[in-house]
Scaffold this motif. Sequence first.
Motif, PDB file in Angstrom:
ATOM      1  N   TRP A  89       7.798   8.040  11.242  1.00 54.01           N
ATOM      2  CA  TRP A  89       7.456   6.704  10.729  1.00 54.01           C
ATOM      3  C   TRP A  89       8.376   5.657  11.358  1.00 54.01           C
ATOM      4  CZ3 TRP A  89      10.207   2.864   8.391  1.00 54.01           C
ATOM      5  CH2 TRP A  89       9.466   1.783   7.919  1.00 54.01           C
ATOM      6  N   GLN A 201      -5.048   0.621  -4.976  1.00 52.49           N
ATOM      7  CA  GLN A 201      -4.010   1.461  -4.346  1.00 52.49           C
ATOM      8  C   GLN A 201      -4.295   1.720  -2.863  1.00 52.49           C
ATOM      9  OE1 GLN A 201      -2.507   4.761  -6.679  1.00 52.49           O
ATOM     10  NE2 GLN A 201      -2.193   5.998  -4.865  1.00 52.49           N
ATOM     11  N   TYR A 205      -2.194   0.534   0.483  1.00 49.77           N
ATOM     12  CA  TYR A 205      -1.744   1.487   1.506  1.00 49.77           C
ATOM     13  C   TYR A 205      -2.204   1.002   2.887  1.00 49.77           C
ATOM     14  CZ  TYR A 205      -0.363   5.147  -1.903  1.00 49.77           C
ATOM     15  OH  TYR A 205       0.249   5.873  -2.899  1.00 49.77           O
ATOM     16  N   HIS A 259       9.489  -2.213  -4.743  1.00 53.63           N
ATOM     17  CA  HIS A 259       8.059  -1.925  -4.931  1.00 53.63           C
ATOM     18  C   HIS A 259       7.777  -1.724  -6.410  1.00 53.63           C
ATOM     19  CE1 HIS A 259       8.960  -0.730  -0.750  1.00 53.63           C
ATOM     20  NE2 HIS A 259       7.769  -1.251  -0.511  1.00 53.63           N
ATOM     21  N   GLU A 260       6.785  -2.465  -6.901  1.00 54.99           N
ATOM     22  CA  GLU A 260       6.576  -2.376  -8.348  1.00 54.99           C
ATOM     23  C   GLU A 260       5.130  -2.196  -8.777  1.00 54.99           C
ATOM     24  OE1 GLU A 260       8.144  -5.946 -10.096  1.00 54.99           O
ATOM     25  OE2 GLU A 260       6.643  -7.223  -9.134  1.00 54.99           O
ATOM     26  N   SER A 304       9.885   4.489 -11.006  1.00 55.37           N
ATOM     27  CA  SER A 304       9.103   4.478  -9.773  1.00 55.37           C
ATOM     28  C   SER A 304      10.033   4.361  -8.566  1.00 55.37           C
ATOM     29  CB  SER A 304       8.139   3.284  -9.825  1.00 55.37           C
ATOM     30  OG  SER A 304       7.336   3.270  -8.689  1.00 55.37           O
TER      31      SER A 304
END
Length: 377
Positions: A89, A201, A205, A259-260, A304
């Motif tokens: 990545w 979602q 992404y 990130h939430e 999370s």
Amino acid sequence: MEHKIFSQMENDAKQIKSISTHTCSKLLEKKDLIVETVNTQMSRRPDIHRLIGYNPLQMMYDNHRNHFNLIIQVLKLQEIDILINMIPWVYRTYHIHGFDYDYFPIAFQHWIKAIEDHLESNMAQSVSNIYHFLIKWHPAIVELVETNRDIGLSFYGDLQKEHEQFLHYLLQGDYKNCLLYSEKIVKTPTDLAPFYLQVIQPALYRVGFLWQIREISVAVEHLSTAIIGRIMALLYTRFPLIDTKYGNAIISSAPNEFHEVGGRIVADLLEMEGWNVDFIGANVPPQELLEYMKKKRPFLLGLSVTMPYHIDSASQIISLLKNDPDLASTKIMVGGLAFFHKRNLWQKTGADGWAPHGLEAIRLANSWWHEVEFSNV
Ligand code: B12
């Protein structure tokens, strides 16, 4: 293809000896110095601008900080697989942003040198093994990144058409059509979970991937997230609140984690199920989260974690909770992208359970509740 190289790397990595907790703490102590040394040495190189694709040096500095946080995380957890999963990545993303592949092995050499400068030699030697490993595998990683474009964005579910249409509006920054279209999909409370999981979602992404390959700017990515936040708030508040049938739950992102949305989905779905939920959002100082929990005494805490280098901050909170007599019985669930890097990685946090997505999180929470209820009868 991807799996073959990963398993070869994983096999090869078995030779790397694990690093003592003492060495990890020393490394953490010297983090700023080591990162600063690498930044300085790299930026003094005559070829630096070519290596980083004429990007601002700050971009490289940010990468160095994230990189070192990741290395510390990998060493602490003794999970080199996280690194093996993340490294393609990193190569892919920075290369698309203009960095030359040569930048990586050169930077790794500078990390070795900086670690040798700041740690005792036996400790430096053990940490350097990771960098020698990365240098050895560099050509294979480049080949992998160049030949493999499948990065796991396949769609699962019935709402593929809806997902694509929504994504189309989203990427135009067309809030009105996003909202109108969402209203068509979500008519009753039961439509909310499939909408969250199969439309929002995967759309996010995809947005992340498009940002990664530089097809959209940070501005478009931020706008997309903001539109989704507005839509979630609007749709959700249109349904009547459900009477509480379960206990209190607190959902938060791990410290330093920005990130939430994933946590928010879990929070909304729990609330719809009849949990009394406090969604705290991102980046809460651990001590304040603990104080709040002491007041609230929740049955459940959900943490999370998206970035692998934040797993440790989640583990630290969990350990504080488990060692606090007032809070030790709280059931703790973790989730988020960070745990997708390796099966059972979540267990290293000390949590009681993990869920891969919002619906599974609800199932787990309910089952915990019923277990305790049953044992109290
Ligand atoms: C929006 C976004 C941001 C926003 C976040 C804003 C916000 N208010 O949330 C901002 C701009 C802040 C951001 C920052 C960064 N980001 Co970002 N970001 C994203 C993006 C596009 C969407 C995230 C999201 O909301 N996903 C949708 C949710 C619904 O999915 P989810 O989190 O997986 O949640 C589900 C499950 O995982 C699970 N779950 C989640 N939480 C929990 C909790 C519990 C308790 C349970 C049980 C389950 C559970 O259930 C959820 C619902 O089903 C992703 C792309 C992606 N693939 O996710 C990149 C992404 C995560 N970001 C990435 C990166 C690199 C970064 C930065 C490092 C960039 C940078 N250079 O600064 C920083 C890190 C900041 C930090 N310190 O945390 C990378 C991570 C790469 C990797 N290999 O790990 C991604 C994948 C983009 C990409 N394709 O490269 N980002």
